[in-house]
Every structure is written in structure tokens, then in C-alpha cells.
Design an enzyme around this catalytic site. Structure first.
Site, short mmCIF file in Angstrom:
data_model
loop_
_atom_site.label_atom_id
_atom_site.label_comp_id
_atom_site.label_asym_id
_atom_site.label_seq_id
_atom_site.Cartn_x
_atom_site.Cartn_y
_atom_site.Cartn_z
N LYS A 193 0.85 -1.19 0.00
CA LYS A 193 0.00 0.00 0.00
C LYS A 193 0.88 1.24 0.00
CE LYS A 193 -4.12 1.45 -0.45
NZ LYS A 193 -4.86 1.06 -1.66
N SER A 221 -8.13 -0.08 -5.64
CA SER A 221 -8.42 0.22 -4.25
C SER A 221 -9.91 0.49 -4.10
CB SER A 221 -7.56 1.39 -3.76
OG SER A 221 -7.40 1.32 -2.35
#
Length: 589
Positions: free
Chosen positions: A193, A390
Site C-alpha cells: 500500500k 483500491s
């Protein structure tokens, strides 16, 4: 004193005259745009369709007069909608009055998946036997990729052609924040991430570099194979040419490498087009642009206006609930649109077109709920654009079928939160703070002090809980175990081609493929397409622009790519605590 008043009045009068002239000019341009929009467009025999794609390409066309006006005043190309371009190409294929396409796509501003969508439409157009000629003085790599769908790729004799491989550019703000005295407190789940990295690092982490290498190589291999099929060159020959930095090579060498078909000046290209359309040398070409042609009625077109069955194409473009973004996704408005489509019995299926890097975790959840409810009522097929990652994947995962382009960036299943601590900054400028609280966490979170250990524990627990929700949504939507999603999650970004093999995507294709799948699932052969949300009229769009987005649009036009950096930093002020977002600045050349 008399001279003072004389000059003072002259300045006031001059200012008033300037304002009057600017106002009159403004309304004259608006009137001109409105007038041209209302005029009936006629197509002459032996015409060519002109695709000028040297500007921004959005998902759908808008009635935004202010954006057109800003482009007119700044001399830049106005944006064009992908839906306009695809409709024009498809319509021109069956229009006997259109003999071919003249393409100027040297510097398109969009992602590779959008380029792929147009390129596939052009290849389908060529299958009809009509010609496509491309010309530009400068080709960016995306522009060249699009141009290779044509019969001829022409370059100005002293022009430049960029074809040297893909590079992902990432912007880091750590040094700037340290100089300002701002500490960024990061909470995340996901080894990959990397959306938080610009604020805490000055270069890419090893996981971020690995994922970028994987999806960039996947995209590049697809591009090479596509160009190979169009140009008759091997992948090895193309890679060899790319390593020679074609942008610095003379035109003759580009010809030798077979990257282009000829060196031409524009007048020479026009002469060829006249010959192809049986136009006399002294006559002008019968040419029509995308905007005008997309509104043309085809006499031979099957009438679908009276069809009762509808397929709704619902567009979701931009960041989710990003208050700093012009034209982003409002989760409440989008969920309302999906809900209305679900309840409309004439709509037999939904194609959910997503081009989003993600955004607010809560906003993603709100939209996900409506997608799930819609799926229980009628078929829902997702069509992914340049990004559906995402939060963009979060809102897609509940669909019956997910279709992406090979060059789509997707996945990035992970969440994070960024909370700045500006204590050093405000102390530096002589400001201090103090507080009184009734409870231990009454002032949590605060931007003028760092988190303590308990607050960090609470925040990280919040992140972990939301990540589990994200995993659950994806696992349920894809009918797999959470552990399976976890192995390919951790915030990792995948190309659409990569995503097929790991069950994040069902099929490779574009929006037309998604519509065909949706129609088949709904069991309907005849239908009409309705695009949602319904667009505002030109006047309504103008008033909306003046009420909120005028400054943003003008700044974006003037600053270009630099505006993205400004917008990213600005978004920290308004970001929702939990973010499901792709790395902030992925810029692929």
C-alpha cells in the site's frame, strides 16, 4: 489635484471599459458555442472523419461551456468524451458518406486503457475496408500507440516520435514536509500500500518497486504485441528500436526501422486525402470532427429510440468523495443513481463503467452497497477504464462480471490513513496551543501534536477492522475465501492482464464487450443505451461551474500536469480518515 482626479477617473473608466469588453467577449463566445451546438450537422458525400485527440479524453462528453471557454481563451484543446469518440468511429464505419478517418493523436492526455479502447474501435473500423491516415509533428508514446491502428503513420520531416519503453513516475513530498515542520503520521494495512510513501519516504520502497515493475512490464508486453500485429514487426525488433531512443533519431532512420510509413508535411497529407476522396486539388476536403459527427443522425441506423428494454451505462470517474477534486465521484449521488436504475423496471441490466483510483473508504462502502443490491435485482457488469483500483475495485467487486483492459490498473486492496502533525510548523511561526478536555480522547485526533501510544493503537485497530471489511467484500463478490484475496491483496496494484490469472477480473475487453455480456445475461437482443447520471444542460453546467469548479478548471488548464501535484497536497486537508486509494501519483508515459 485636478490632474490627479483626471488620471484617477481615466483609470476607473479604463477598468470599466475593460470589464465591459471582457464581459461582452465572454457572452459572445458562449453565444457562439451555444449557437454551434444547436445547428443541424450535415455530412457531405466523400467526407472524412477527423479525430483530433491532442488533448484530454474523459469518460463521457459534458455540456461544460466554461471548460470549452477556458480552452478557447488559453489556446488548448478542449476535452472530448470517450463515448463521443467511440460512437463517432462506430457510426462512421457504416456511413457510406464517410470514406475514411484522418487521425491527429500526437499528444493525447489520458491513460493506456482509454487509448486501447479507441485503438480497438479503429481496428474494427479498418475491417470495413475504409482507410485511416495518421499524421502529427510530434508523437508521444501513447499517441504513437494509437496511431499504429491506422493504415499509414506519417510524421513531419523534422518531427519527433517517442517510443522508448514505459516509465512510472512517482512524486515524493517528505523533504518538503520536513522543511515545513509537518510530520505525517501513517496508519495502513498492506505491504504494497504505497499511497502513503510520498509523505514518509524520499524514494520507492522495495515492495512498491516490485509491483511497479510487474504491472509496467505487463503493460509494455501487451503494447509491443499489439504494435507487432499492426506494423508487421517482431517484438524483438520493436524492443531494439525502443532502445535506440527514437525521439532523438532522424526521420529517415525511423523509416528504416519501419516505425513510420512516411515523412510528410501536412499539405502533402491533405493532398493524399483529397486523392482518396476524389476531391479536386482546388477544393476543400469534406471533413467533420468528432463532436459534430457524434450528433449526426444516420438514416440507415436501426431505430432504437422506441425500444422498451434499456441497458444503463453508469459512469464513475475520478476520486471517491475527494472534496479537492473537480469532477470526482460523490458517493451519495452515485449511489442514488444506481438505486434509481435498480428500481427502474425498463432497465434490464447495468454496465458500471469505473475509472477511479479510489478514495474514501466510507464512500466506497456506500457505493458498494447499492451495487450489491442492484446485482440482486438485475445483471451488473463492471467495465474498467484506466484505473479501477483500491476503492475503485471495492465498488466493482460485487458485480456479476468484471471486464478490464490489459492495461487497466486494478487491485490495490488495502487501506490507510494519514494524519499530519503540524506542531513544529506552528511553533516555528510563533504559535502555541493548549487545551482542556473532559475525557481522555476528547481532542483525538489533533493536528497540533503527535499521537500518543494509545491513540496509535486505536487508529491502527480502526485500519485493521476496515481492511477486514474490504477483504470480506472482495471475497464475497468473487466467491472465494478471504485468505485467497489476502494473498493477492496487501495493497498490491495489478494490470488487467495480471488480474485475470488471480481472479480479480473475469474477462479482457472494453465497454462494448461489457454491454454485450450484460445484454446476454439479461436475455435481451434489442435494447437502447441510457447513460447515467443524467447530464446537466449547458446552462446548468455553466452555473454549477461558476458556483464551485471555475477556479479549479482554470488552474488545471493553466498548470497542466503540475496541477495534479497541487491537488494531491491540497487533498490532505479534506481526506476522509480511512482511504482506499491507489498510489497517489502514478504517471505512466
Amino acid at each position: 489635484m485636478n490632474k490627479f482626479f483626471k488620471y484617477f477617473l481615466a483609470v476607473i473608466a479604463g477598468a470599466l471599459v475593460s470589464v465591459f469588453i471582457l464581459t461582452m467577449g465572454f457572452f459572445m463566445i458562449i453565444s457562439s458555442l451555444a449557437s454551434s451546438a444547436s445547428q443541424e450537422v450535415k455530412v457531405k458525400d466523400n467526407s472524412i472523419l477527423v479525430l483530433d485527440l491532442n488533448g484530454a479524453i474523459t469518460e463521457r462528453n459534458s455540456n461544460d461551456i466554461l471548460a470549452d471557454l477556458t480552452a478557447e481563451l488559453t489556446g488548448s484543446e478542449p476535452s472530448v468524451g470517450l463515448n463521443q469518440v467511440l460512437k463517432a468511429i462506430k457510426q462512421a464505419k457504416d456511413d457510406d458518406r464517410i470514406k475514411g478517418i484522418y487521425l491527429e493523436s500526437g499528444m493525447p492526455s489520458t491513460g493506456y486503457a482509454t487509448i486501447e479502447e479507441i485503438r480497438n474501435a479503429l481496428l474494427d473500423f479498418r475491417a470495413s475496408g475504409k482507410f485511416i491516415y495518421s499524421f502529427n509533428s510530434t508523437y508521444s508514446q501513447k499517441g504513437y500507440y494509437l496511431a499504429t491502428a491506422g493504415d499509414k503513420v506519417y510524421l513531419n520531416p523534422e518531427g519527433m516520435l517517442d517510443f522508448q519503453g514505459l516509465a512510472g513516475s512517482y512524486t515524493f513530498y517528505k523533504g518538503l514536509l520536513e522543511k515545513l515542520g509537518v510530520e505525517v503520521q501513517v496508519f495502513k494495512h498492506g505491504e504494497f500500500k504505497s499511497a502513503v510513501e510520498p509523505y514518509i519516504l524520499d524514494k520507492m520502497s522495495d515492495p512498491a518497486r516490485l509491483q511497479a515493475e510487474v504491472y509496467l512490464n505487463s503493460m509494455w508486453n501487451h503494447i509491443l504485441n499489439s504494435i507487432s500485429a499492426s506494423r508487421g514487426l517482431t517484438v524483438e525488433e520493436l524492443n531494439s528500436a525502443a532502445s535506440m531512443v527514437p525521439v532523438m533519431l532522424p526521420g529517415e532512420q525511423l523509416l528504416d526501422l519501419k516505425l513510420i510509413d512516411g515523412l510528410r508535411y501536412k499539405d502533402e497529407v491533405i493532398s493524399e486525402l483529397k486523392a482518396l476522396t476524389n476531391t479536386e486539388d482546388n477544393d476543400d476536403l469534406n471533413a467533420i470532427g468528432v463532436r459534430a459527427y457524434s450528433s449526426v443522425y444516420l438514416p440507415k441506423e436501426k431505430k432504437k429510440g422506441l425500444e422498451k428494454n434499456k441497458i444503463a451505462v453508469i459512469y464513475a470517474e475520478g476520486a471517491i468523495d475527494d472534496a479537492s477534486s473537480s469532477g470526482g465521484i460523490d458517493s451519495e449521488e452515485l449511489s442514488r443513481t444506481i438505486r434509481e436504475a435498480r428500481r427502474d423496471s425498463s432497465i434490464k441490466a447495468i454496465v458500471f463503467r469505473i475509472n477511479s483510483p479510489g478514495g474514501s473508504g466510507l464512500g466506497s462502502e456506500i457505493i458498494w452497497r447499492e451495487v450489491k443490491l442492484a446485482k440482486e435485482t438485475k445483471p451488473v457488469v463492471v467495465s474498467m477504464g484506466d484505473y479501477a483500483a483500491s476503492g475503485g475495485y471495492y465498488i466493482a467487486c460485487a458485480a456479476d462480471t468484471i471486464i478490464a483492459h490489459p492495461t487497466t490498473l486494478t487491485g490495490s486492496i488495502g487501506v490507510f490513513s494519514i494524519v499530519p502533525n503540524a506542531q513544529k510548523l506552528i511553533n516555528k511561526i510563533g504559535i502555541t496551543t493548549d487545551r482542556v478536555v473532559t475525557n481522555e480522547f476528547a481532542d483525538f485526533p489533533s493536528l497540533d501534536r503527535p499521537f500518543n501510544a494509545d491513540e496509535r493503537r486505536i487508529m491502527q485497530a480502526y485500519i485493521e477492522r476496515f481492511y477486514e471489511v474490504f477483504l470480506t467484500r472482495c471475497a464475497d463478490g468473487r466467491s472465494v475465501e478471504k485468505e485467497a484475496i489476502g494473498k493477492i491483496g496487501e495493497g498490491r496494484v495489478w494490470s488487467g492482464e495480471n488480474a485475470i490469472g488471480i481472479n480479480l477480473v473475469d474477462k479482457l475487453g472494453g465497454i462494448d464487450d461489457a454491454i454485450a455480456v450484460a445484454a446476454n445475461m439479461a436475455g435481451i437482443e434489442t435494447y437502447r443505451i441510457v447513460e447515467l447520471p443524467e447530464q446537466l444542460s449547458s446552462i446548468e453546467q455553466l452555473m454549477k461551474s461558476f458556483s464551485g469548479n471555475a477556479t479549479a478548471k482554470i488552474m488545471e488548464t493553466l498548470l497542466g500536469e503540475e496541477y495534479k501535484v497541487l491537488k494531491t497536497v491540497k487533498s490532505l486537508e479534506n481526506a476522509y480518515p480511512i482511504q482506499a486509494r491507489i498510489p497517489y501519483e502514478i504517471s505512466v508515459n
